[in-house]
Design a protein around this motif. Structure first.
Motif, PDB file in Angstrom:
ATOM      1  N   LYS A 167      32.226 -15.994  11.441  1.00 50.09           N
ATOM      2  CA  LYS A 167      31.447 -17.215  11.223  1.00 50.09           C
ATOM      3  C   LYS A 167      31.184 -17.480   9.754  1.00 50.09           C
ATOM      4  N   ILE A 168      31.217 -16.443   8.934  1.00 47.26           N
ATOM      5  CA  ILE A 168      30.982 -16.614   7.499  1.00 47.26           C
ATOM      6  C   ILE A 168      32.240 -17.087   6.774  1.00 47.26           C
ATOM      7  N   GLY A 169      33.359 -17.260   7.507  1.00 43.59           N
ATOM      8  CA  GLY A 169      34.577 -17.779   6.907  1.00 43.59           C
ATOM      9  C   GLY A 169      35.489 -16.706   6.330  1.00 43.59           C
ATOM     10  N   ARG A 170      35.182 -15.454   6.559  1.00 41.52           N
ATOM     11  CA  ARG A 170      35.995 -14.339   6.062  1.00 41.52           C
ATOM     12  C   ARG A 170      36.541 -13.566   7.255  1.00 41.52           C
ATOM     13  N   CYS A 171      37.566 -12.763   7.005  1.00 47.78           N
ATOM     14  CA  CYS A 171      38.106 -11.889   8.054  1.00 47.78           C
ATOM     15  C   CYS A 171      37.364 -10.560   8.090  1.00 47.78           C
ATOM     16  N   THR A 172      36.688 -10.236   7.008  1.00 48.55           N
ATOM     17  CA  THR A 172      35.916  -8.995   6.928  1.00 48.55           C
ATOM     18  C   THR A 172      34.503  -9.308   6.463  1.00 48.55           C
ATOM     19  N   ASN A 173      33.589  -8.447   6.831  1.00 45.67           N
ATOM     20  CA  ASN A 173      32.216  -8.604   6.355  1.00 45.67           C
ATOM     21  C   ASN A 173      32.160  -8.244   4.878  1.00 45.67           C
ATOM     22  N   PRO A 174      31.255  -8.857   4.126  1.00 48.89           N
ATOM     23  CA  PRO A 174      31.132  -8.494   2.710  1.00 48.89           C
ATOM     24  C   PRO A 174      30.697  -7.037   2.578  1.00 48.89           C
ATOM     25  N   PRO A 175      31.006  -6.419   1.453  1.00 49.75           N
ATOM     26  CA  PRO A 175      30.590  -5.026   1.270  1.00 49.75           C
ATOM     27  C   PRO A 175      29.080  -4.885   1.357  1.00 49.75           C
ATOM     28  N   LYS A 176      28.643  -3.739   1.855  1.00 47.54           N
ATOM     29  CA  LYS A 176      27.205  -3.496   1.984  1.00 47.54           C
ATOM     30  C   LYS A 176      26.591  -3.336   0.603  1.00 47.54           C
ATOM     31  N   PRO A 177      25.411  -3.932   0.386  1.00 50.62           N
ATOM     32  CA  PRO A 177      24.760  -3.788  -0.922  1.00 50.62           C
ATOM     33  C   PRO A 177      24.315  -2.340  -1.141  1.00 50.62           C
ATOM     34  N   GLU A 178      24.271  -1.959  -2.387  1.00 50.60           N
ATOM     35  CA  GLU A 178      23.849  -0.603  -2.710  1.00 50.60           C
ATOM     36  C   GLU A 178      22.350  -0.451  -2.497  1.00 50.60           C
ATOM     37  N   ALA A 179      21.908   0.758  -2.319  1.00 45.95           N
ATOM     38  CA  ALA A 179      20.490   1.041  -2.059  1.00 45.95           C
ATOM     39  C   ALA A 179      19.628   0.541  -3.214  1.00 45.95           C
ATOM     40  N   GLY A 180      18.421   0.094  -2.868  1.00 47.45           N
ATOM     41  CA  GLY A 180      17.479  -0.330  -3.895  1.00 47.45           C
ATOM     42  C   GLY A 180      17.424  -1.833  -4.089  1.00 47.45           C
ATOM     43  N   GLU A 181      18.119  -2.606  -3.282  1.00 44.92           N
ATOM     44  CA  GLU A 181      18.075  -4.059  -3.429  1.00 44.92           C
ATOM     45  C   GLU A 181      17.016  -4.637  -2.488  1.00 44.92           C
ATOM     46  N   ASP A 182      16.861  -5.946  -2.496  1.00 44.55           N
ATOM     47  CA  ASP A 182      15.814  -6.617  -1.731  1.00 44.55           C
ATOM     48  C   ASP A 182      15.880  -6.299  -0.243  1.00 44.55           C
ATOM     49  N   GLU A 183      14.688  -6.384   0.404  1.00 48.18           N
ATOM     50  CA  GLU A 183      14.611  -6.149   1.839  1.00 48.18           C
ATOM     51  C   GLU A 183      15.297  -7.263   2.618  1.00 48.18           C
ATOM     52  N   GLU A 184      15.351  -8.473   2.053  1.00 48.94           N
ATOM     53  CA  GLU A 184      16.006  -9.596   2.716  1.00 48.94           C
ATOM     54  C   GLU A 184      17.485  -9.285   2.944  1.00 48.94           C
ATOM     55  N   GLU A 185      18.106  -8.674   1.969  1.00 49.24           N
ATOM     56  CA  GLU A 185      19.517  -8.335   2.092  1.00 49.24           C
ATOM     57  C   GLU A 185      19.723  -7.278   3.168  1.00 49.24           C
ATOM     58  N   GLU A 186      18.756  -6.364   3.338  1.00 56.76           N
ATOM     59  CA  GLU A 186      18.856  -5.357   4.387  1.00 56.76           C
ATOM     60  C   GLU A 186      18.805  -6.021   5.753  1.00 56.76           C
ATOM     61  N   ALA A 187      17.958  -7.022   5.923  1.00 61.14           N
ATOM     62  CA  ALA A 187      17.873  -7.738   7.187  1.00 61.14           C
ATOM     63  C   ALA A 187      19.176  -8.485   7.453  1.00 61.14           C
ATOM     64  N   GLU A 188      19.757  -9.044   6.383  1.00 61.51           N
ATOM     65  CA  GLU A 188      21.017  -9.772   6.517  1.00 61.51           C
ATOM     66  C   GLU A 188      22.149  -8.822   6.906  1.00 61.51           C
ATOM     67  N   GLU A 189      22.095  -7.619   6.385  1.00 60.04           N
ATOM     68  CA  GLU A 189      23.131  -6.627   6.654  1.00 60.04           C
ATOM     69  C   GLU A 189      23.195  -6.291   8.144  1.00 60.04           C
ATOM     70  N   GLU A 190      22.046  -6.257   8.811  1.00 55.42           N
ATOM     71  CA  GLU A 190      21.987  -5.919  10.223  1.00 55.42           C
ATOM     72  C   GLU A 190      22.651  -6.982  11.093  1.00 55.42           C
ATOM     73  N   GLU A 191      22.747  -8.201  10.595  1.00 56.54           N
ATOM     74  CA  GLU A 191      23.278  -9.302  11.376  1.00 56.54           C
ATOM     75  C   GLU A 191      24.779  -9.495  11.195  1.00 56.54           C
ATOM     76  N   GLN A 192      25.482  -8.528  10.648  1.00 55.45           N
ATOM     77  CA  GLN A 192      26.910  -8.681  10.419  1.00 55.45           C
ATOM     78  C   GLN A 192      27.656  -8.782  11.742  1.00 55.45           C
ATOM     79  N   GLU A 193      28.625  -9.688  11.763  1.00 51.56           N
ATOM     80  CA  GLU A 193      29.462  -9.887  12.935  1.00 51.56           C
ATOM     81  C   GLU A 193      30.466  -8.756  13.068  1.00 51.56           C
ATOM     82  N   GLU A 194      30.892  -8.505  14.286  1.00 54.89           N
ATOM     83  CA  GLU A 194      31.920  -7.492  14.497  1.00 54.89           C
ATOM     84  C   GLU A 194      33.271  -8.066  14.070  1.00 54.89           C
ATOM     85  N   GLU A 195      33.987  -7.316  13.251  1.00 53.49           N
ATOM     86  CA  GLU A 195      35.289  -7.767  12.761  1.00 53.49           C
ATOM     87  C   GLU A 195      36.331  -7.654  13.874  1.00 53.49           C
ATOM     88  N   VAL A 196      37.263  -8.608  13.880  1.00 54.73           N
ATOM     89  CA  VAL A 196      38.337  -8.615  14.865  1.00 54.73           C
ATOM     90  C   VAL A 196      39.629  -8.254  14.145  1.00 54.73           C
TER      91      VAL A 196
END
Length: 136
Positions: free
Chosen positions: A70-99
């Motif tokens: 749905k994000i227009g890519r074939c793969t999910n973006p790389p996971k952000p490194e530790a220590g970044e905003d909590e918003e990005e952590e919430a976004e990370e949990e919502e990643q779609e399953e790659e086909v």
């Protein structure tokens, strides 16, 4: 903006509809790319074509390309490194399953489930030319 939307829509349609016989292509075993990089798809030299009757089974067909998320890519973006905003952590949990590419069409979800006892499958396979007929 409209040109980008059109390009993305064409990519989504092509990824979903370009089918190949299962086993005709395979991931390149000799590929030595970076970690997480998908190997290219190559023709399997040992592939033998199946009969028309065998090709009526949806398990014998697969998508050539990986699915577009749905994000227009074939793969999910790389996971952000530790220590970044909590918003990005919430976004990370919502990643779609790659086909993955070469995924059988039988695994595609039904198009409609209005009647749960009779779901409308995404694909139907038919033979339009029988063996022994005029092939020209």
């Amino acid at each position: 903006a409209e040109a980008s939307l059109l390009r993305a829509q064409i990519a989504r349609i092509a990824a979903a509809t370009v089918l190949v016989p299962a086993g005709k292509f395979k991931p390149d075993d000799e590929f030595e790319g970076e970690e997480g990089e998908a190997p290219p798809i190559v023709r399997d030299e040992e592939y033998e074509a199946k009969s028309a009757k065998e090709m009526l089974d949806a398990e014998n067909w697969c998508h050539f390309a990986p699915g577009v998320l749905k994000i227009g890519r074939c793969t999910n973006p790389p996971k952000p490194e530790a220590g970044e905003d909590e918003e990005e952590e919430a976004e990370e949990e919502e990643q779609e399953e790659e086909v993955a590419p070469l995924n059988p069409i039988s695994s595609d979800p039904p198009v409609s489930e209005l009647l749960p006892e009779q779901p409308l499958l995404a694909w139907s396979v038919k033979v339009y030319h029988s063996e022994g007929g005029d092939a020209s």
